[in-house]
Design an enzyme around this catalytic site. Structure first.
Site, PDB file in Angstrom:
ATOM      1  N   ASP A 134      -5.994   1.956  -3.513  1.00 34.90           N
ATOM      2  CA  ASP A 134      -7.283   1.682  -2.891  1.00 34.90           C
ATOM      3  C   ASP A 134      -7.782   2.878  -2.092  1.00 34.90           C
ATOM      4  OD1 ASP A 134      -5.557   1.540  -0.726  1.00 34.90           O
ATOM      5  OD2 ASP A 134      -6.350  -0.356   0.047  1.00 34.90           O
ATOM      6  N   SER A 146       0.811  -1.211   0.000  1.00 33.18           N
ATOM      7  CA  SER A 146       0.000   0.000   0.000  1.00 33.18           C
ATOM      8  C   SER A 146       0.851   1.271   0.000  1.00 33.18           C
ATOM      9  CB  SER A 146      -0.968  -0.043   1.186  1.00 33.18           C
ATOM     10  OG  SER A 146      -1.905   0.986   1.139  1.00 33.18           O
TER      11      SER A 146
END
Length: 443
Positions: free
Chosen positions: A242, A101
Site C-alpha cells: 500500500d 504491512s
C-alpha cells in the site's frame, strides 16, 4: 482496557497476541456489524500477504465469516489495495486483509474494510470490538455461508490499475522490489503489461522472508541493482504494497514527499489536481510545502496517518494526498493508498515527459530533517511553558527556512522532536537542545 484496534486494524505477534481464536471472534463480530444486509446473504472477500501465519489466520477468518452466514470469496495473496478495490468491484459487503504491512514476518494483522473498500471509522471498529464474544444465533443447514476460491480476480485488479494510465511505459528499464510480499506477482505483471522492461527482486516469498532486507524499508539492494544494471529507476513496495518509494538512476532515494510533488505538479499542469490542492501530514518535509507553494499548489496538513489524509480528502473533495513514507492516495482511482497504482503513475510522468526521475524529483529540495524520540517522559507535558518557550525561540532562530514539531506519541511514554533547517548541523543542534529540554521539563 486498551483499545484492541490500532491505527490500521488489529495487529500483534501471530499465534501469541493475534491468535486463531481472536481472528475468528473478530470475524464473527465484523460479520454482525458489517454484514447486516437485510434479506440477502452477505458476501465477504478475504485476502492476505504471504506470511506463514496468514495461512492459519485466513482459515480462522473464513470459518468465522461462513459460520455467521456470510459467503466468502477467498482471494489468496494480494496487496491490501487490491483487496480494497475488489471489495467494491465484486459488490462485497465487507473485505478482510491479513497483513502487518512493513512489520517482520512473526507479526500479522486483521484489517476490515466496509462496502466499497473503505476503511472503517473509529466508531465502527469500536462496535466490532464491543460485540466480541457476544451470544448469537448460529445459522445451520442452508443458512451457513459458502466458501469459494477467487484467485483469478487478481487479473481484474491488474486490469483496473492499467486502465488508469494515460499512456504506455515502453522503453523504460526499471527494477522493482516486492519485499517478498503481497505484490510479488501482480506488480511485475502489471509493469510488464504496461510496456516496461522489468527486473524483479524480493519476489520469492517463502512465508518467513517478508520485508527481510528488501522492500520500502530496506532500499540498499534496490539502489545497488539499479546502478549496476544501469536502469532508469527503481521502485520498492512494502509487505502489503500500500506504499511505494523509488530510487533514481543514480541510486538516490525518492521518498513519498517527492513522489507526491512529481504527481501533484503533473496533475496541476494538466488541470487534473482537484482544487489545486494536495493533502499531506504534519511530518511532510518543509521542502515539499515550499515547492508546492512555488508551483501554485495549496497544501493542507493532517495528523500523521494515511487514514486522516483520506478522511480530509473525502470530506473536502481532494484527489491527491499522502505521507512521506510512501502512502500516496489517488482518490480518482482508489479508496486507499496503492503502491502499484502510485508507481505506475509516477512512471507515466517519467515516460510522458521524457525527463529522468532525478530531474522530475528536483521540483522539491528536501530540507535536512532530524527526528529524536525522547523516551520515558510524560507525553501529557508536551505543552508545558518551558518547552513552549524553547520552541518559540527555536522557530524564531530558524525563520522561514525551518520548522519545529513537538509531537507526543499516541501509544508510548515518548515525545517526538522533529526539526528541519537549512543545514544538517543547524537541525541537529536545535533538535538536541529541544530534546534535552523535553527530558528535564517532561520527566
Amino acid at each position: 482496557m486498551a483499545r484492541l484496534f490500532g491505527t490500521d486494524g488489529v495487529r500483534g505477534v501471530a499465534g501469541r497476541d493475534l491468535t486463531a481464536e481472536l481472528a475468528m471472534e473478530l470475524s464473527v463480530a465484523a460479520a454482525h456489524v458489517l454484514g447486516d444486509t437485510g434479506p440477502k446473504r452477505p458476501v465477504a472477500v478475504v485476502g492476505r500477504d504471504p506470511r506463514a501465519s496468514g495461512e492459519f489466520l485466513e482459515a480462522a477468518v473464513v470459518a468465522g465469516l461462513a459460520s455467521s452466514g456470510v459467503d466468502v470469496l477467498r482471494l489468496g495473496v494480494l496487496p491490501t489495495p487490491a483487496v480494497a478495490y475488489l471489495t467494491g468491484a465484486l459488490g462485497a459487503d465487507l473485505g478482510v486483509m491479513l497483513t502487518a504491512s512493513h512489520n517482520p514476518a512473526p507479526d500479522n494483522g486483521v484489517k476490515f474494510l466496509a462496502r466499497g473498500g473503505l476503511k472503517l471509522a473509529d466508531k465502527v471498529e469500536d462496535e466490532i470490538e464491543r460485540r466480541l464474544g457476544e451470544q448469537w444465533n448460529r445459522p445451520v443447514g442452508s443458512g451457513v455461508g459458502r466458501v469459494r476460491d477467487a484467485y483469478g480476480e487478481a487479473d481484474r485488479y491488474i486490469s483496473h490499475v492499467l486502465t488508469t494510465l494515460p499512456g504506455r511505459l515502453d522503453g523504460l528499464d526499471i527494477v522493482v522490489d516486492c519485499a517478498h510480499g503481497a505484490a510479488h506477482m501482480v506488480a511485475p505483471e502489471a509493469l510488464v503489461r504496461a510496456g516496461a522492461r522489468v527486473e524483479a527482486i524480493g519476489a520469492r516469498p517463502d512465508g518467513l522472508n517478508i520485508n527481510a532486507g528488501y522492500g520500502s524499508t530496506h532500499l540498499d539492494r534496490l539502489q545497488q541493482v539499479v546502478v549496476s544494471r544501469g536502469a532508469d529507476l527503481g521502485l520498492a513496495y512494502d509487505g502489503d504494497a500500500d506504499r511505494c518509494l523509488a530510487v533514481d538512476h543514480t541510486g538516490a532515494i525518492v521518498d513519498g514527499d517527492q513522489i507526491m510533488a512529481v504527481l501533484a505538479a503533473a496533475m496541476h499542469a494538466e488541470g487534473r489536481l482537484a482544487k489545486d490542492t494536495v493533502v499531506a501530514t504534519v511530518m511532510s518535509n518543509l521542502g515539499f510545502k515550499l515547492a508546492m507553494r512555488d508551483a501554485g499548489i495549496n497544501v493542507i496538513e493532517t495528523a500523521v496517518g494515511d487514514r486522516y489524509v483520506l478522511e480530509r480528502m473525502k470530506s473536502e473533495g481532494f484527489n491527491l494526498g499522502g505521507e512521506q513514507s510512501g502512502h500516496v492516495i489517488m482518490l480518482d482511482h482508489a479508496t486507499t493508498g496503492d503502491g502499484l497504482l502510485t508507481s505506475l503513475h509516477l512512471l507515466a510522468v517519467v515516460a510522458g515527459s521524457g525527463r529522468t526521475l532525478r530531474e522530475l524529483a528536483s521540483v522539491m529540495t528536501p530540507l535536512p530533517q532530524i527526528l529524536i524520540n525522547v523516551k520515558d517522559v510524560d507525553r501529557g507535558k508536551a505543552s508545558v511553558p518551558e518547552l513552549t518557550a524553547a520552541v518559540a525561540q527555536a522557530e524564531a532562530e530558524l525563520g522561514e527556512a525551518g520548522r519545529v514539531l513537538i509531537r507526543p506519541s499516541g501509544t508510548e511514554p515518548m515525545i517526538r522532536v522533529m526539526v528541519e533547517a537549512s543545514s544538517q548541523d543547524q537541525a541537529s543542534s536545535v533538535a538536541d537542545r529541544l530534546a534535552e529540554i523535553v527530558r528535564t521539563a517532561c520527566a
